[in-house]
Write a protein that holds these residues in place. Structure first.
Motif, PDB file in Angstrom:
ATOM      1  N   SER A   1     -17.325  67.745  65.119  1.00  0.00           N
ATOM      2  CA  SER A   1     -16.339  67.014  64.344  1.00  0.00           C
ATOM      3  C   SER A   1     -16.373  65.545  64.708  1.00  0.00           C
ATOM      4  O   SER A   1     -16.690  65.166  65.848  1.00  0.00           O
ATOM      5  N   SER A   2     -16.007  64.696  63.720  1.00  0.00           N
ATOM      6  CA  SER A   2     -15.939  63.264  63.995  1.00  0.00           C
ATOM      7  C   SER A   2     -14.812  62.929  64.957  1.00  0.00           C
ATOM      8  O   SER A   2     -14.806  61.864  65.584  1.00  0.00           O
TER       9      SER A   2
ATOM     10  N   GLU B   1     -26.078  60.967  66.586  1.00  0.00           N
ATOM     11  CA  GLU B   1     -26.792  62.061  65.946  1.00  0.00           C
ATOM     12  C   GLU B   1     -28.067  61.517  65.311  1.00  0.00           C
ATOM     13  O   GLU B   1     -28.039  60.536  64.565  1.00  0.00           O
TER      14      GLU B   1
END
Length: 413
Positions: free
Chosen positions: A117-118, A216
């Motif tokens: 999750s961010s 990422e």
């Protein structure tokens, strides 16, 4: 000469009674002194304080109500009974997680971790739903072939530049009306495919060179590592940005909607426990009259403690609200196989004072009530089993007892 001897004898006779009398007087004086000393020794000293009119529990205040006041307070009476009740024994217990209720999730392949999750990684103790993503795992190429991956990046860059130039020519030919729309579309698709391939191989190279850190890598498909069951995130063994080999434990999810209560019992008392009956479980800080949790007996792997000469009994209790925590100490009341005759009153009749004493209000006459101390041994359902209390047949107040208590101390209505 004879006359002198006769005179001495007369004088001795006169002195003898006088000497005897003096001896008697001296003896009497000594005896009096001795008796007086014993009396002084036996005399008790005066007390330092004297309490007068001390209140006695048998002389507590009585409350006389009018018929209208009794109706307004809702007074209800129940007779004290002597019943056969199941004997119980209270033990200390411990909350444990049943086997299979905690699942440890491991990395399926070697790779680099990132938060799913961010908002970041959930903290230990967070509530997770089944299927909720916790980590993203970017798989590493086999054997971590850095040289081959660099070569693949070079080849992908060449293919991309070639496709880019071809797409540019096809677009210009279409503008000059010398080429077809189809040829232009095919060239543009080839350029887009080459761009995606270049992005993917560059992402793999970044994983191998550990240049991405927590960032990422672009173009690399991630595996989602999710919670296998609903529960609490009880353990967290890895962090985002960490490279892990296959099988590394990442986190653990514990489902505590149902817990077990482990009750160690002295082996000499095991034969007395009725193991088919449920147990009553309550927290250590909960008073005896508050609602208790019913725990049913369960079959569990045998366990014992040789040092304490105890064997463990296990009971299962629902814990949907999370009120019981693993490792928490609780009080467990177990049913015995024996029964007993005992005084019982409804638990609603029991009152507690500020010192923890237990009382009931006894109906001594029409509209007259007096407070009497009782000793509660244990609970049997809604009944309080008494070790000391009124004689059977005595009527005690059930509904309205708290109001009478307030009336007695001028704090009620």
């Amino acid at each position: 000469m004879a006359l002198m001897k006769r005179s001495e004898k007369c004088m001795m006779r006169r002195r003898a009674p006088a000497a005897w009398g003096s001896a008697m007087v001296l003896f009497g004086a000594l005896l009096t002194a001795a008796c007086g000393g014993d009396a002084a020794k036996d005399a008790k000293p005066a007390p330092p304080a004297k309490v007068q009119n001390a209140p006695q529990e048998t002389q507590l205040a009585t409350i006389t109500l009018s018929e209208q006041a009794e109706k307004r307070l809702g007074i209800e009476l129940v007779a004290v009974e002597r019943k056969t009740v199941q004997r119980t024994r209270e033990f200390g217990g411990e909350v444990v997680v049943p086997p299979g209720r905690q699942i440890v999730v491991a990395a399926p392949v070697a790779g680099r971790l990132a938060a799913a999750s961010s908002a970041g990684l959930p903290a230990a103790g967070a509530i997770l739903q089944r299927g909720q993503a916790v980590f993203k795992l970017y798989a590493l190429p086999p054997e971590r072939d850095l040289i081959r991956t660099r070569e693949e990046v070079t080849q992908a860059e060449i293919r991309y530049e070639t496709a880019k130039q071809r797409a540019k020519r096809a677009e210009q030919l279409l503008k000059d009306k010398a080429g077809s729309v189809r040829a232009n579309e095919e060239a543009q698709a080839e350029r887009a495919s080459a761009a995606e391939a270049l992005k993917a191989v560059r992402g793999r190279l970044a994983l191998l060179e550990k240049e991405s850190g927590d960032v990422e890598p672009e173009g690399v498909t991630a595996l989602i590592v999710a919670a296998p069951q609903p529960g609490v995130l009880s353990e967290l063994h890895a962090r985002p940005g960490q490279t892990v080999p296959t099988g590394t434990p990442l986190f653990a999810v514990m489902n505590a909607d149902t817990v077990w209560i482990r009750v160690p019992v002295y082996v000499g008392e095991l034969w007395r426990i009725d193991r088919s009956r449920p147990a009553e479980v309550r927290g250590l800080a909960v008073s005896a009259g508050n609602p208790v949790m019913q725990a049913r007996p369960v079959a569990a792997p045998p366990s014992a403690d040789a040092n304490a000469a105890s064997a463990d009994l296990f009971y299962e209790v629902a814990n949907g609200d999370g009120g019981l925590r693993p490792g928490q100490k609780v009080s467990a009341t177990l049913m015995l196989k024996e029964t007993q005759q005992a005084l019982v009153v409804p638990w609603a009749a029991i009152l507690h004072d500020i010192y923890g004493g237990t009382w009931v209000y006894v109906n001594t006459a029409a509209h007259v009530y007096a407070r009497q101390r009782v000793e509660v041994r244990h609970l049997a359902g809604h009944l309080a089993v008494l070790s000391r209390g009124p004689v059977p047949g005595t009527r005690v107040v059930t509904s309205g007892a708290a109001e009478l208590f307030g009336t007695e101390f001028a704090t009620g209505k």
